[in-house]
Every structure is written in C-alpha cells, then in structure tokens.
Design a protein around this motif. Structure first.
Motif, short mmCIF file in Angstrom:
data_model
loop_
_atom_site.label_atom_id
_atom_site.label_comp_id
_atom_site.label_asym_id
_atom_site.label_seq_id
_atom_site.Cartn_x
_atom_site.Cartn_y
_atom_site.Cartn_z
N SER A 28 0.94 -1.44 0.11
CA SER A 28 -0.10 -0.01 0.06
C SER A 28 0.86 1.34 -0.05
O SER A 28 1.84 1.16 0.44
N SER A 29 0.15 2.32 -0.42
CA SER A 29 0.86 3.53 -0.55
C SER A 29 1.20 3.98 0.98
O SER A 29 0.58 3.83 1.91
N ILE A 34 -3.78 3.85 -1.58
CA ILE A 34 -3.62 3.06 -2.82
C ILE A 34 -3.10 1.56 -2.58
O ILE A 34 -2.06 1.72 -1.91
N ARG A 35 -3.45 0.59 -2.94
CA ARG A 35 -3.01 -0.80 -2.83
C ARG A 35 -3.19 -1.52 -4.16
O ARG A 35 -4.06 -1.56 -4.82
N ILE A 36 -1.83 -2.22 -4.34
CA ILE A 36 -1.66 -3.01 -5.71
C ILE A 36 -1.42 -4.51 -5.17
O ILE A 36 -0.55 -4.74 -4.00
N THR A 37 -2.23 -5.37 -5.62
CA THR A 37 -2.19 -6.74 -5.27
C THR A 37 -1.66 -7.50 -6.46
O THR A 37 -2.20 -7.38 -7.57
N ALA A 129 4.07 1.28 -4.42
CA ALA A 129 2.85 2.31 -4.20
C ALA A 129 3.23 3.51 -3.71
O ALA A 129 3.98 3.70 -2.64
N TYR A 130 2.70 4.51 -4.48
CA TYR A 130 2.74 6.01 -3.94
C TYR A 130 1.45 6.58 -3.65
O TYR A 130 0.44 5.68 -3.93
N ASP A 131 1.57 7.69 -3.00
CA ASP A 131 0.42 8.39 -2.99
C ASP A 131 -0.42 9.07 -4.18
O ASP A 131 -1.54 9.33 -3.96
#
Length: 715
Positions: A28-29, A34-37, A129-131
């Motif tokens: 997560s950011s 923001i979350r990438i899975t 993950a960035y904001d």
C-alpha cells in the motif's frame, strides 16, 4: 497433511487443497489509500495484479484483474509460476532535479519484491505504491554473461469500460509522438490502431495515466497494442518496420532490470498534471555536479525563416534580437554547416560571444538507419569516437547545448544511442534537447543535462499541417498538461504573436504568451520573429524576458482536458499564474489564491482585448490575504497571464503552514508571527522592525538552525 488444512465447521470435516487456492501479496501507499495486489492464480499458475483505492472504509477498484508476464526466448514467463519469496522496504529520499515542475523532490513509496520460478528460472516482480500511483517492473535476478532475449510482454491494464480516453495513435513507422490526442474517446468503443504512451483515462471515480519510466539501454521503448472496447490495454513491443532493420526484441545478459510500468492515479485530474512519479521512479542522477546545467529561454530563427541557419546575415540579426531582448540562448538549427552570405558558423559563434549570447547547435542523429540524408550536419552522433570529438570541438568554441533530431525509432539500438549521447554530452558539459524523439522516460533525473525533448505535435505543425492543426490547436493545448507534459519537459516552441509570419492561428496572442507557464520545458524556444516580440507592449516584453523555465512548485488550479487549463507555478517567492481557453466561447475563471503566502506583491498581468490580437497589459501593486479571490475572463480561444512578485520587505508575516513557510529569511518592517516547525535541514532567519512572536506550535527540530533579530527593513 501435506499441503492440506483441516477445519471443523458445524460438525463437518472440510479439506481444502492449497494447490487450488490463489495466493496473493499486497503493498500500500504511504497514506494507505492506494493498494496494488499480485495473485498467483490456479490452476494455470499465472500471475495477475489489481489496484484498489481505499478511503473511509470503502474500497473501490481502480485497475481490475490484469495480466503479468514476460516472453523470453528461452522461457515463457507467463504461467507455471511457483512462489519463491517476498521482501518489502520503504523508500523515503529527497533529491534535486535540474528541470521540471519542481526541483526539490521527495521520493516516498512502499515497495514489495515478489520472487517466482518457472522451470527453475527466476523472475522478480517489483511493485511500488505511491500516494499518486503505482508501478511495477520485471527483473531477471540471476547472473549470466550469456545473451538473453525478450520478445514481448503479457502485461495488461484492465480498465472499466464506463470511462473516457485521451490517447494518441502510435505511428508504426518512425514513431516521433507528433499526433493529436483523442478528446475523451469512450472506452466502450474500438480503437483499432495501436496507442502511444502516455495514455490518459477518466473512469467513474478516478483519473489514470499510463506510461513507462527508467528505461535503460538494455530494453526498447514500449507502447500499447490495438484496443477493442473491452477495457484491456496491452503493452506492445516496437513494430518490426520501426528502425529500418533493427530487431524489435531486446537483449541483455543477467541480471536484467526492465522499465517500470507506471499508473498515475488521482481522484482529481490535478494529481496527474502535478505528478512527479516518472522522475521518482527513475535512477538517480549520474552527474555529481549539476551547477553547470542552466536552463532558460532561447530565441530560434528557423520557424520564422526556414533558410536562416544557412544565412549568416539573417542569423546575425537574430542574435542581435536575442541580445536586445535579454535572452540567454540562441539555437542555430539544421544546415548551419552550410552557412554563407557573409560568414560561416565560426563567424556566428564569434559574433554571439561579443553579444554575450550562448549558442545551441542542431545535429541529425545520423547512422545507417536514418533516412533523413539531406539534413546536415549528420553522421556525427552515432559513432562514439566521432561524437566525442565533435563534443570536445564545440565545447572549446563555447557551445552550451545540442539539439539532436530524427531518431524515429523506439528499438533498443536507438535507446542506447540516446543514452550514450547524454553520457558523452555530460562529459563535455553540454545540455541536450532531443527532437524527432521518444517521450520522456525519466532520463531528466538520471541525466539532468537532458533539459527538454520534443515528442509532441508542436507549433511547427502550423507550417506543415496548418489546415488541420489550426482549428485543433486550442483544444490540443488544454490536453497536453494532463498527458505529454505530465511525464516530462516538452519542447512545444510556444508564443506565436500576430500573423506576421503569415501563419493564421485561432488562439489569442495572450493565450500564446500564457503557454510559457501552461507548458513546462527546461529550455523554452520562442518560436516567432524578432519583430513580433519587439512590437509587444512593454509590460508583455518584460514578462517574457524574465520568465523562468524551472520551478519550485507547480499547481493545477483548474482545468479539464479539452476545455481549459489554469496553471500556477512558483519560482522562489514569486508566482506565475496562467489560463488558456480551448473553446470558442468566453469563459470566466474564479481564482482562489489561498495557497499563496499573504503579503504585498508587484502584479503584472496580460488579458485578452477586443480582438484576438489585442493585449491588455497592467502593472500594479496588490496585497494577497487569506482566501483572496479574483475573477478572470478569457475570450474564445483566449487566456490570461499573471505574475506576482513578492516585495522584498513586508509589513508583517504570519507563518503558520507549509504554504507560508517557503523562505529561509524573513524581513518585516513591523512584526513576524510564527507557529511552524523548523525542520532538521533548515537554516531560518527572522528579522523584524518591532516584534517577533513565536507562538504555540513553533519548534526547532534537532539539526535545524534558527536565528531572530530586530532591525527589519531598515538594514
């Protein structure tokens, strides 16, 4: 029980085979929104990823389940993956760029590296993950001196089909990224052609921009494959015809690090326009001392007189204008090596030196695959020894930069030429501007002597595609800050004044001058004739002459791609605010300038007059106070430009937030009131005539330096 779990549920034994259940890992950011899975799916053991936005306990999909994978000649890393391990780290660093929307940047992200095997061969997928977005890249981490070949990717971006797209058709032969962006194409429609990066999308809840970053000489430049209205955008390799014979796959030994696949994400479109994600993802500067890199405004004669670079007298006159107009640079464009009519290029260099004008020189990128045979000088840039000899020669003559043109390819061999040019130019302290080129890939951070590049349908299109360009230019201008200019400096060559060149344009002259601020380019070339600028009102001339090309802060105040843009940029304590109207109707903008520090400013402004060629200039003093608002009217295809220069000594300062704490030295004739933290890397001085009040919240952190004295404006 060998990969089995035993549960006792309501009196029933249930066996679940983990070999049939997907495994997943997420990052997560820093703000946790923001979350990438990534998931290892069963039964094919393929990899997918998806991106979510989490706010107020609500999770919204941003990117739906999308494919991951790389096609290597010796192995298809597309399925049959097995999980090997995972590592996580946080990234938080500050760095300086030489150009861009903001020179002092913070790279703050959370990173996850997930390792997989296919037939005993390793692939790492790195996620950040960035904001303001996410990115991922592929790495082959093993070590081998043998050559390996990547022929394609399985990477997709699965978008909702209820949105719209602003995308540019990809030129399958000689890609130079010089076509219009579509203006909100519905995503449920087919787009049969391939598309270029960057690609902008608006879904029901989010703005997204797809591109790539940190491209090195071990890979090619990618784009997007044909689209069929199903939300699936797939990464594509260069076309075979691109590059006149070069192969369209990449080769490298191991380990092998490939470019980032980048997804900027924001609930507002300003997030895209203000983002520095491409820079943050890219390799830090390879140039230790960047003090010699001095971007700025440049005069340019080619647009107004195509034969001028071959004409000593015409070029000499333009250098006189450059000096009179107090511009630091002049660009001598193609065929300068054929200069005659009273002198040659050496004579021009000598004359420019007497006028304190620094020169840039144009070159054809050259080489056996370059079909622009008649545009010289060429064949000086593709062979290392010849290139370095030329750079040494022109450095000795005092040349400050090179514009290198006609690359026309995204294949690996040409990517290597770009990077070799940047490295060699840095050795001779030469700035670089690429034309006929690839889009920015983050090289402005890694090689900060790259101060701008083209990859845009710019003002030269008025000459070669005028009937098509003229009616589309106003809308085109409003799309670029959200697309091409969002990823790096853009050499559009703005500011057409009147129609003295014989070029009709629908934009007002104020709209054209406002492009200086609406667009960002470390080296900005003024496109028009000397007479055009010298005929402007005195205030307009002064505003152009003193306009910065690098920035300490950039804010998109208002705008929508295809209709209008209102941009604010800060240089030191001064603010530059521009508006452009892409529509053939009047538009009034309400400016809320609460982000500008309170105080007294000298204000210069340009507004549209009664006709498109009329300019209404003004110069006055103004005071900015909390919640300061003003209304600005833009005529059809019009604009405005405001410059606010903060007076050196204020009556008073109230320093209470990041918007008001932008300086290291504060002087006031009356008082200073402060409630901010002086951070560990700051050295701050307060100097007031009557009082300095340090109220609740004021703090000097360990390592920070603070001093206060009474004196104010009398010293």
């Amino acid at each position: 029980m060998n990969n089995r779990l035993l549960f006792f549920l309501l009196g029933t034994f249930v066996f679940i085979n983990l070999k049939t259940v997907a495994q997943s890992w997420s990052v997560s950011s820093p703000n946790n929104k923001i979350r990438i899975t990534v998931e290892l799916k069963q039964p094919d053991k393929n990899l997918i990823y998806y991106v979510d936005y989490i706010e107020n306990s609500t999770t919204d999909p941003v990117i739906n389940a999308s494919n991951l994978g790389v096609q290597r000649m010796d192995e298809l890393f597309m399925n049959n993956f097995s999980f090997e391990g995972i590592t996580n780290r946080s990234i938080d660093e500050n760095y300086q760029n030489a150009t861009g929307k903001k020179l002092s940047l913070r790279n703050h992200a959370n990173e996850m590296t997930v390792s997989f095997k296919v037939n005993n061969k390793l692939l790492n997928v790195v996620f950040r993950a960035y904001d303001d977005g996410v990115a991922f890249r592929y790495i082959f981490p093993e070590t081998s001196g043998a050559e390996y070949y990547v022929t394609g990717e399985n990477t997709t971006f699965q978008l909702p089909t209820d949105g719209s797209a602003w995308i540019q058709e990809f030129a399958t032969f000689q890609p130079v990224y010089e076509r219009f962006f579509s203006n909100g194409t519905p995503l449920n429609q087919n787009i049969f052609t391939q598309s270029a990066f960057p690609a902008l999308f608006k879904t029901s809840k989010f703005w997204l921009l797809l591109t790539e970053a940190d491209l090195h000489d071990n890979f090619f430049g990618s784009h997007l494959d044909a689209y069929y209205g199903n939300g699936t955008f797939k990464v594509a390799v260069p076309n075979q015809d691109d590059g006149n014979g070069f192969v369209n796959f990449a080769k490298s030994s191991l380990p092998w690090i490939m470019p980032w696949r980048v997804i900027m994400i924001g609930k507002e479109n300003r997030t895209i326009a203000e983002s520095n994600l491409v820079s943050n993802l890219s390799t830090p500067s390879t140039i230790a001392d960047i003090s010699w890199i001095k971007p700025g405004l440049s005069a340019w004669s080619w647009w107004s007189n195509l034969d001028s670079p071959t004409d000593f007298a015409a070029t000499k006159n333009f250098i006189d204008f450059t000096s009179t107009f107090k511009l630091p640079y002049f660009l001598v464009d193609l065929r300068w090596n054929q200069m005659g009519n009273g002198g040659n290029i050496d004579d021009i260099i000598n004359y420019a030196n007497t006028k304190n004008v620094k020169l840039w020189l144009w070159y054809n990128s050259g080489g056996p695959t370059n079909e622009f045979y008649n545009d010289h000088p060429r064949d000086l840039m593709h062979i290392k020894e010849i290139r370095r000899n030329e750079f040494q020669r022109i450095k000795n003559l005092g040349i400050k930069g090179v514009k290198i043109d006609f690359f026309q390819s995204d294949k690996q061999e040409v990517i290597k030429q770009y990077i070799d040019i940047l490295k060699d130019a840095a050795d001779y302290q030469l700035m670089v501007n690429f034309h006929g080129s690839i889009i920015p890939k983050g090289w402005e951070r890694t090689y900060p002597n790259l101060v701008t590049s083209e990859a845009i349908k710019g003002a030269e299109a008025y000459l070669f595609d005028g009937d098509n360009y003229r009616p589309n230019a106003p809308v085109h201008h409003t799309i670029l800050p959200f697309t091409r200019n969002a990823i790096g400096s853009m050499d559009y060559t703005p500011v057409i004044i009147g129609e003295g060149r014989g070029v009709v344009h629908y934009t007002t002259d104020v709209h054209e001058i406002a492009l200086l601020n609406t667009f960002e380019s470390g080296e900005t070339h003024l496109v028009d004739r000397a007479q055009s600028y010298l005929g402007l009102p005195a205030i307009a001339q002064k505003m152009i002459q003193e306009f910065p090309t690098t920035w300490d802060e950039t804010r998109m105040i208002d705008g929508f791609p295809g209709t209008h843009v209102v941009m604010a940029r800060r240089k030191g304590q001064n603010w530059y605010i521009s508006g452009i109207n892409g529509l053939n109707t009047e538009k009034t903008i309400s400016l809320n300038l609460s982000f500008i520090a309170n105080g007294e400013y000298a204000k210069q402004s340009l507004k549209d007059g009664n006709t498109p060629r009329d300019i209404v200039p003004a110069e006055t003093n103004t005071t900015i106070q909390t919640n300061f608002n003003s209304n600005e009217l833009m005529k059809p295809f019009g604009g405005f430009l405001i410059v606010l220069k903060r007076k050196a000594c204020q009556e008073s300062y109230t320093i209470n937030n990041s918007a008001t704490d932008v300086m290291d030295t504060y002087k006031a004739s009356d008082k200073i009131t402060s409630s901010v933290k002086i951070l560990s890397d700051r050295n701050v001085n307060y100097d007031a005539g009557k009082s300095i009040d340090l109220i609740t919240g004021f703090e000097v952190q360990p390592g920070g330096t603070f001093s206060a004295k009474m004196g104010g404006c009398t010293e």
